[in-house]
Scaffold this motif. Structure first.
Motif, mmCIF file in Angstrom:
data_model
loop_
_atom_site.group_PDB
_atom_site.id
_atom_site.type_symbol
_atom_site.label_atom_id
_atom_site.label_comp_id
_atom_site.label_asym_id
_atom_site.label_seq_id
_atom_site.Cartn_x
_atom_site.Cartn_y
_atom_site.Cartn_z
ATOM 1 N N PHE A 115 7.584 -19.502 88.198
ATOM 2 C CA PHE A 115 8.822 -19.387 87.641
ATOM 3 C C PHE A 115 8.571 -19.542 86.042
ATOM 4 C CE2 PHE A 115 9.277 -21.971 91.587
ATOM 5 C CZ PHE A 115 10.107 -21.069 92.235
ATOM 6 N N LYS A 116 9.329 -18.486 85.209
ATOM 7 C CA LYS A 116 9.479 -18.172 83.840
ATOM 8 C C LYS A 116 9.860 -19.353 82.853
ATOM 9 C CE LYS A 116 8.391 -13.686 84.910
ATOM 10 N NZ LYS A 116 8.734 -12.183 84.765
ATOM 11 N N LYS A 117 11.104 -19.635 83.363
ATOM 12 C CA LYS A 117 12.134 -20.312 82.359
ATOM 13 C C LYS A 117 12.357 -21.723 82.818
ATOM 14 C CE LYS A 117 15.698 -19.639 79.223
ATOM 15 N NZ LYS A 117 16.954 -18.702 78.810
ATOM 16 N N VAL A 118 12.222 -22.641 82.231
ATOM 17 C CA VAL A 118 12.740 -24.127 82.695
ATOM 18 C C VAL A 118 13.411 -24.569 81.629
ATOM 19 C CG1 VAL A 118 12.114 -26.168 83.860
ATOM 20 C CG2 VAL A 118 10.674 -24.306 84.245
ATOM 21 N N LEU A 178 4.086 -33.069 91.537
ATOM 22 C CA LEU A 178 4.611 -31.715 92.354
ATOM 23 C C LEU A 178 5.205 -30.812 91.377
ATOM 24 C CD1 LEU A 178 3.846 -30.638 95.056
ATOM 25 C CD2 LEU A 178 6.109 -31.516 95.882
ATOM 26 N N ILE A 179 6.353 -31.584 90.831
ATOM 27 C CA ILE A 179 7.214 -30.707 90.059
ATOM 28 C C ILE A 179 6.609 -30.059 88.966
ATOM 29 C CG2 ILE A 179 9.363 -30.891 88.877
ATOM 30 C CD1 ILE A 179 10.329 -32.886 90.638
ATOM 31 N N ASN A 180 5.873 -30.731 88.189
ATOM 32 C CA ASN A 180 5.030 -29.952 87.181
ATOM 33 C C ASN A 180 4.039 -29.010 87.597
ATOM 34 O OD1 ASN A 180 6.170 -31.718 85.177
ATOM 35 N ND2 ASN A 180 4.533 -33.131 85.336
ATOM 36 N N ALA A 181 3.693 -28.910 88.724
ATOM 37 C CA ALA A 181 2.560 -27.963 89.314
ATOM 38 C C ALA A 181 3.628 -26.974 89.853
ATOM 39 C CB ALA A 181 2.021 -28.651 90.618
ATOM 40 N N ILE A 182 4.793 -27.174 90.387
ATOM 41 C CA ILE A 182 5.737 -25.905 90.744
ATOM 42 C C ILE A 182 6.144 -25.147 89.630
ATOM 43 C CG2 ILE A 182 8.006 -25.375 91.786
ATOM 44 C CD1 ILE A 182 7.463 -27.773 93.459
ATOM 45 N N LEU A 183 6.527 -25.953 88.437
ATOM 46 C CA LEU A 183 7.139 -25.370 87.333
ATOM 47 C C LEU A 183 6.072 -25.004 86.361
ATOM 48 C CD1 LEU A 183 10.316 -27.498 86.865
ATOM 49 C CD2 LEU A 183 10.134 -25.250 88.187
ATOM 50 N N VAL A 239 16.229 -23.557 86.487
ATOM 51 C CA VAL A 239 14.802 -22.778 86.663
ATOM 52 C C VAL A 239 15.204 -21.159 86.597
ATOM 53 C CG1 VAL A 239 12.828 -22.342 87.880
ATOM 54 C CG2 VAL A 239 13.840 -24.674 87.612
ATOM 55 N N ASP A 240 14.863 -20.588 85.607
ATOM 56 C CA ASP A 240 15.053 -19.091 85.689
ATOM 57 C C ASP A 240 16.502 -18.754 85.665
ATOM 58 O OD1 ASP A 240 12.143 -18.451 85.270
ATOM 59 O OD2 ASP A 240 12.019 -17.884 87.422
ATOM 60 N N LEU A 244 16.755 -27.473 90.215
ATOM 61 C CA LEU A 244 15.612 -28.557 90.635
ATOM 62 C C LEU A 244 15.967 -30.012 90.232
ATOM 63 C CD1 LEU A 244 11.726 -28.119 90.669
ATOM 64 C CD2 LEU A 244 12.957 -30.328 90.367
ATOM 65 N N VAL A 245 16.404 -30.877 91.455
ATOM 66 C CA VAL A 245 16.889 -32.079 91.293
ATOM 67 C C VAL A 245 15.878 -33.176 91.547
ATOM 68 C CG1 VAL A 245 18.773 -33.617 92.031
ATOM 69 C CG2 VAL A 245 19.404 -31.137 91.759
#
Length: 198
Positions: free
Chosen positions: A6-9, A40-45, A67-68, A73-74
């Motif tokens: 994903f590009k923009k958070v 895990l959240i940091n890895a996904i984003l 996200v994007d 994401l909660v």
């Protein structure tokens, strides 16, 4: 080099009571304290946006990320940390249940389980509550790089008896993160059917 799914958070904010009427799909991450949720959240984003702490139970609010400009994401507070007072746990439980039951575009709940520890009684209680309320849930096994084959086998066996989909992940080595990101992408579509995802 780690892949950016994903590009923009954007960090929307921390809430004692998360807003339930949102205009985009919502994906919830929850689990016991110290299960590796922030990592895990940091890895996904693909960025360090969720705070990782060595102290269990550091997250005490509902944290929301956009996200994007496509989905939210909660991040829910971790449960099962013994040093929290009963009154504190009860104070968090009601707004979390309210959010999960009333979120207007809640797509999936990701329940994180530490592979080495396996499913604990608090996980079973929460999972039964999710099932009772017909909330679509996927189990995410975390820290598979730190678990032995016997740990992994035992945990997989416990999950398979529950008849629920699961994904094996390692935030450290980015294992399973692609599958998790793919699931989120697909579930943004209103016609998505979890039973067809493999």
């Amino acid at each position: 080099m780690k892949q950016a799914y994903f590009k923009k958070v954007k960090f929307v904010g921390s809430f004692l009571e998360a807003p339930t009427r949102l205009e985009l799909p919502q994906f919830v991450f929850c689990g016991r304290s110290n299960v590796g949720k922030s990592s895990l959240i940091n890895a996904i984003l693909n960025q360090k946006i969720a705070k990782v702490s060595k102290t269990p139970g550091k997250t005490t609010t509902i944290n929301v990320f956009l996200v994007d400009e496509k989905f939210y994401l909660v991040d829910l507070p971790g449960y099962g940390f013994a040093k929290r007072s009963k009154s504190m746990v009860n104070a968090w439980q009601k707004p979390i249940e309210n959010y999960l039951l009333n979120a207007n575009m809640l797509r999936l709940i990701f329940l994180l389980i530490d592979t080495k520890i396996s499913i604990m009684p608090s996980d079973e209680i929460f999972l039964n509550w999710l099932k009772y309320n017909n909330l679509s849930t996927v189990i995410v096994l975390t820290k598979i790089d730190k678990a032995s084959q016997s740990h992994l086998s035992k945990t997989k066996k416990a999950i398979e008896t529950l008849n629920i989909k699961y994904i094996k992940t390692s935030s450290t080595y980015h294992k399973g993160i692609d599958k998790l990101a793919q699931l989120i992408e697909q579930a943004c579509d209103i016609s998505f059917n979890l039973s067809l995802f493999s």
